[in-house]
Design an enzyme around this catalytic site. Structure first.
Site, PDB file in Angstrom:
ATOM      1  NE  ARG A 103      -2.610  -1.759   3.159  1.00 16.87           N
ATOM      2  CZ  ARG A 103      -3.083  -1.830   4.407  1.00 16.87           C
ATOM      3  NH1 ARG A 103      -4.042  -1.015   4.794  1.00 16.87           N
ATOM      4  NH2 ARG A 103      -2.589  -2.702   5.257  1.00 16.87           N
ATOM      5  CE  LYS A 112       4.764  -1.523   6.103  1.00 13.89           C
ATOM      6  NZ  LYS A 112       3.358  -1.956   6.359  1.00 13.89           N
ATOM      7  CD  GLN A 158       7.972 -14.717   7.076  1.00 18.69           C
ATOM      8  OE1 GLN A 158       8.109 -13.508   7.311  1.00 18.69           O
ATOM      9  NE2 GLN A 158       6.796 -15.317   7.044  1.00 18.69           N
ATOM     10  N   GLY A 178      -6.774  -7.580  14.519  1.00 19.84           N
ATOM     11  CA  GLY A 178      -7.185  -8.745  15.289  1.00 19.84           C
ATOM     12  C   GLY A 178      -7.885  -8.269  16.555  1.00 19.84           C
ATOM     13  CG  ASN A 234      -0.846  -0.529   7.310  1.00 24.65           C
ATOM     14  OD1 ASN A 234      -0.066  -1.483   7.341  1.00 24.65           O
ATOM     15  ND2 ASN A 234      -1.690  -0.276   8.288  1.00 24.65           N
ATOM     16  CG  ASN A 254      35.982  42.753   8.044  1.00 28.47           C
ATOM     17  OD1 ASN A 254      35.022  42.475   8.743  1.00 28.47           O
ATOM     18  ND2 ASN A 254      35.859  43.396   6.892  1.00 28.47           N
ATOM     19  CB  SER A 283      34.638  46.212  -0.782  1.00 27.15           C
ATOM     20  OG  SER A 283      34.215  46.507   0.531  1.00 27.15           O
TER      21      SER A 283
HETATM   22  C1  UD1 Z   1      -1.341  -8.415  12.500  1.00 24.93           C
HETATM   23  C2  UD1 Z   1      -2.032  -9.290  13.548  1.00 24.93           C
HETATM   24  C3  UD1 Z   1      -3.290  -8.580  14.036  1.00 24.93           C
HETATM   25  C4  UD1 Z   1      -2.929  -7.224  14.609  1.00 24.93           C
HETATM   26  C5  UD1 Z   1      -2.161  -6.401  13.572  1.00 24.93           C
HETATM   27  C6  UD1 Z   1      -1.660  -5.128  14.193  1.00 24.93           C
HETATM   28  C7  UD1 Z   1      -1.541 -11.587  12.964  1.00 24.93           C
HETATM   29  C8  UD1 Z   1      -2.042 -12.818  12.330  1.00 24.93           C
HETATM   30  N1  UD1 Z   1      -2.342 -10.551  12.941  1.00 24.93           N
HETATM   31  O1  UD1 Z   1      -2.231  -8.232  11.436  1.00 24.93           O
HETATM   32  O2  UD1 Z   1      -3.923  -9.347  15.024  1.00 24.93           O
HETATM   33  O3  UD1 Z   1      -4.103  -6.526  14.999  1.00 24.93           O
HETATM   34  O4  UD1 Z   1      -1.033  -7.148  13.096  1.00 24.93           O
HETATM   35  O5  UD1 Z   1      -1.091  -4.334  13.212  1.00 24.93           O
HETATM   36  O6  UD1 Z   1      -0.441 -11.587  13.480  1.00 24.93           O
HETATM   37  N2  UD1 Z   1       5.170  -9.800   8.745  1.00 24.93           N
HETATM   38  C9  UD1 Z   1       6.256 -10.604   8.495  1.00 24.93           C
HETATM   39  N3  UD1 Z   1       6.050 -11.764   7.817  1.00 24.93           N
HETATM   40  C10 UD1 Z   1       4.826 -12.162   7.395  1.00 24.93           C
HETATM   41  C11 UD1 Z   1       3.729 -11.315   7.660  1.00 24.93           C
HETATM   42  C12 UD1 Z   1       3.919 -10.151   8.349  1.00 24.93           C
HETATM   43  O7  UD1 Z   1       7.373 -10.290   8.865  1.00 24.93           O
HETATM   44  O8  UD1 Z   1       4.739 -13.214   6.783  1.00 24.93           O
HETATM   45  C13 UD1 Z   1       5.385  -8.546   9.460  1.00 24.93           C
HETATM   46  C14 UD1 Z   1       5.046  -7.340   8.610  1.00 24.93           C
HETATM   47  O9  UD1 Z   1       6.196  -6.888   7.912  1.00 24.93           O
HETATM   48  C15 UD1 Z   1       4.575  -6.332   9.643  1.00 24.93           C
HETATM   49  C16 UD1 Z   1       3.974  -7.202  10.729  1.00 24.93           C
HETATM   50  O10 UD1 Z   1       4.508  -8.490  10.555  1.00 24.93           O
HETATM   51  O11 UD1 Z   1       5.639  -5.611  10.194  1.00 24.93           O
HETATM   52  C17 UD1 Z   1       2.456  -7.239  10.679  1.00 24.93           C
HETATM   53  O12 UD1 Z   1       2.068  -7.659   9.418  1.00 24.93           O
HETATM   54  P1  UD1 Z   1       0.673  -7.237   8.828  1.00 24.93           P
HETATM   55  O13 UD1 Z   1       0.476  -7.929   7.546  1.00 24.93           O
HETATM   56  O14 UD1 Z   1       0.548  -5.767   8.870  1.00 24.93           O
HETATM   57  O15 UD1 Z   1      -0.278  -7.881   9.936  1.00 24.93           O
HETATM   58  P2  UD1 Z   1      -1.835  -7.911   9.905  1.00 24.93           P
HETATM   59  O16 UD1 Z   1      -2.261  -9.070   9.111  1.00 24.93           O
HETATM   60  O17 UD1 Z   1      -2.340  -6.585   9.580  1.00 24.93           O
HETATM   61 CA    CA Z   2      -0.208  -3.733   9.457  1.00 22.00          CA
END
Ligand code: UD1
Ligand code: CA
Length: 502
Positions: free
Chosen positions: A22, A29, A82, A149, A238, A387, A415
């Site tokens: 986004r 990001k 990851q 969540g 985001n 100066n 000057s």
């Molecule tokens: C997650 C939470 C949600 C919470 C929200 C708060 C879970 C399943 N959900 O949601 O309950 O309210 O954050 O913002 O945990 N990331 C990784 N690897 C991944 C996925 C995400 O490193 O495979 C990292 C992202 O870079 C980010 C963070 O985890 O920094 C959160 O990821 P995001 O996709 O924003 O989480 P949400 O699904 O929004």
């Molecule tokens: Ca998020």
């Protein structure tokens, strides 16, 4: 709570593997900046504030770019990669792969949450350990919980049962306004075990970290929520609208910190100060000021209005008015501006002066020395008490190389001089107005080479007849009524004389 009084976690795992689509950006990001640092460095700085034994960042999207940024700005951080299995649960599992500890508390935070306060993290660790909990999640009540969540609690609200993701929630669950911030303290052994049991049977087909809560609870372990009133502190970025909003909020908090420490900020609405800037007590920041990078402002200094300083040191009691400086040092009691541009390597001595419309670069200007008006000073050393006359140019560039100019102590440069580098003017020397200095001037000498002046009497009366200048000249001369006199050789000869003179 004091840092020394709170327990330090065994490890902090910062999640930063997500794509951040986004943002609509070629830049990952977490590398976007607010307050003069990347989002990721803000997150890591908060994590470091808990003094963890191990600090791990989990990467995947644009992994090499982000790892390079970490090597430069946070080399102490361990990178965990990851794999292709998605979800926050998998991310933490990959992070734990780089953690040597087998017991203790592990904090999990996000790389895109820049306002997180280390004190709040320390309090989370302390509350978690005091309660002997297996999991403590930081939560907040928000007016619009869409997308987050939701925290599921027992009927009486005292016990945390688990977390349900927005996409998996029932309508009734979506009505819950307590959200998961994504920041947690875990018992390391419980976390390792529960992550090994996570499934992907959910709306997004991901390994959810949030499922660890229900798993721990089912095992009879204590699961707790710590509710924070500071929702902004746990907000993530985001998109670029949120980037600007959190940037403004961070700035507001930085300004407040400085004001509470004794700095006067006349107009917080037009003042921007980066996180790493330091300002001593009783400094005054006037409207329209931006202080960036590692800028350091001394006691009683007055900055602004309308001034931008980057990586610049300003000594105590100095004044900088409507100017722009980068990688410069301004001595105690010195003054700069209005309308001057101090480039990298400018060092202005104590009580020195860089006045109006002056550009300087790689220039060491001694104690009490002055460059008051309309000058360019590049690749130069100017001794104390010297100066530099108005409109003097240090001609440092011959088209191929940059050369240095040395001006001694207590010199008077006239000057409109041009000092053609490389050249040296000795201590106590002087130069006349309009001098082009191409040869060294010995100490104590006066250098002059301005072209001799010849006045052609009555020129305006003859050559500019009928103009306001003629009328003014005649009035001054008292010759309003006499006709213009021709020179003996006539107008053509006079024209030639003028050309010769040029
Ligand atoms: C997650 C939470 C949600 C919470 C929200 C708060 C879970 C399943 N959900 O949601 O309950 O309210 O954050 O913002 O945990 N990331 C990784 N690897 C991944 C996925 C995400 O490193 O495979 C990292 C992202 O870079 C980010 C963070 O985890 O920094 C959160 O990821 P995001 O996709 O924003 O989480 P949400 O699904 O929004
Ligand atoms: Ca998020």
């Amino acid at each position: 709570m004091d840092k020394a009084e709170t327990p330090a976690p065994a490890a902090v795992i910062v999640l930063a593997a997500g794509a951040g689509t986004r943002m609509k950006s070629r830049t990952p990001k977490v590398l976007h900046e607010i307050g003069g640092r990347s989002l990721l460095v803000h997150a890591l700085t908060a994590a470091e504030g808990t003094s963890p034994s191990e600090l791990v960042a989990v990467l995947r999207h644009e992994r090499d770019l982000v790892a390079e940024h970490l090597a430069e700005h946070a080399p102490e951080v361990t990178v965990a990669d990851q794999d292709e299995i998605p979800g926050t649960g998998r991310a933490v599992q990959c992070g734990l792969g780089q953690v040597a500890a087998t017991e203790g508390t592990v904090l999990v935070t996000y790389g895109d949450v820049p306002l997180l306060d280390p004190a709040a993290l320390r309090e989370l660790v302390a509350a978690h350990e005091d309660a002997g909990a297996a999991v403590s999640v930081l939560t907040a009540r928000v007016p619009d919980p869409t997308g987050y969540g939701r925290i599921l609690r027992s009927e009486d609200g005292t016990e945390v049962l688990g977390i349900v993701e927005h996409k998996d929630a029932t309508d009734a669950q979506r009505g819950i306004d307590e959200i998961n911030s994504g920041i947690y303290a875990f018992d390391l052994a419980v976390l390792r075990d529960a992550l090994g049991r996570l499934g992907t049977d959910n709306a997004q087909g991901e390994m959810y970290l949030t499922d660890v809560l229900a798993i721990a609870r089912a095992d009879g372990r204590a699961v707790r929520a710590v509710v924070t009133a500071d929702v902004t502190m746990v907000e993530g970025v985001n998109d670029r609208v949120q980037l600007a909003q959190l940037g403004a909020e961070m700035n507001r908090r930085i300004l407040e910190r400085h004001m509470r420490a004794g700095v006067t900020i006349v107009d917080p609405a037009t003042t921007w100060i980066d996180a790493d800037v330091t300002i001593a007590q009783d400094a005054v920041i006037r409207p329209g000021v931006q202080l960036h990078g590692a800028t350091d402002i001394g006691e009683d200094a007055v900055i602004g209005p309308d001034t931008t300083l980057r990586d610049t040191e300003v000594g105590s009691g100095a004044e900088v008015l409507r100017s722009h400086a980068v990688l410069a040092q301004i001595g105690a009691g010195a003054s700069v501006g209005p309308f001057s541009y101090l480039r990298a390597g400018t060092v202005l001595g104590a009580d020195g002066k860089i006045g109006g419309f002056v550009e300087t670069k790689n220039a060491q200007i001694g104690e009490g020395a002055k460059v008051p008006h309309l000058s360019y000073v590049g690749d130069a050393e100017i001794g104390e008490g010297t100066n530099i006359g108005a409109a003097t140019i240090f001609a440092n560039y011959d088209g191929v190389t940059k050369n240095r100019t040395t001006v001694g102590k207590h010199v008077r440069v006239g000057s409109d001089n041009i000092l053609v580098a490389p050249v040296t003017i000795g201590d106590g020397a002087a130069t006349g107005a309009g001098t082009t200095v191409r040869k060294d001037v010995p100490p104590g000498a006066l250098a002059v080479n301005a072209v001799a002046q010849r006045n052609m009497e009555g020129w305006t009366l003859r050559r500019r007849a009928g103009t306001a200048a003629e009328t003014a000249a005649r009035a001054a001369l008292g010759t309003e009524d006499s006709p213009a006199t021709e020179t003996p050789a006539g107008p053509a000869a006079e024209e030639n004389q003028e050309h010769e003179q040029r």
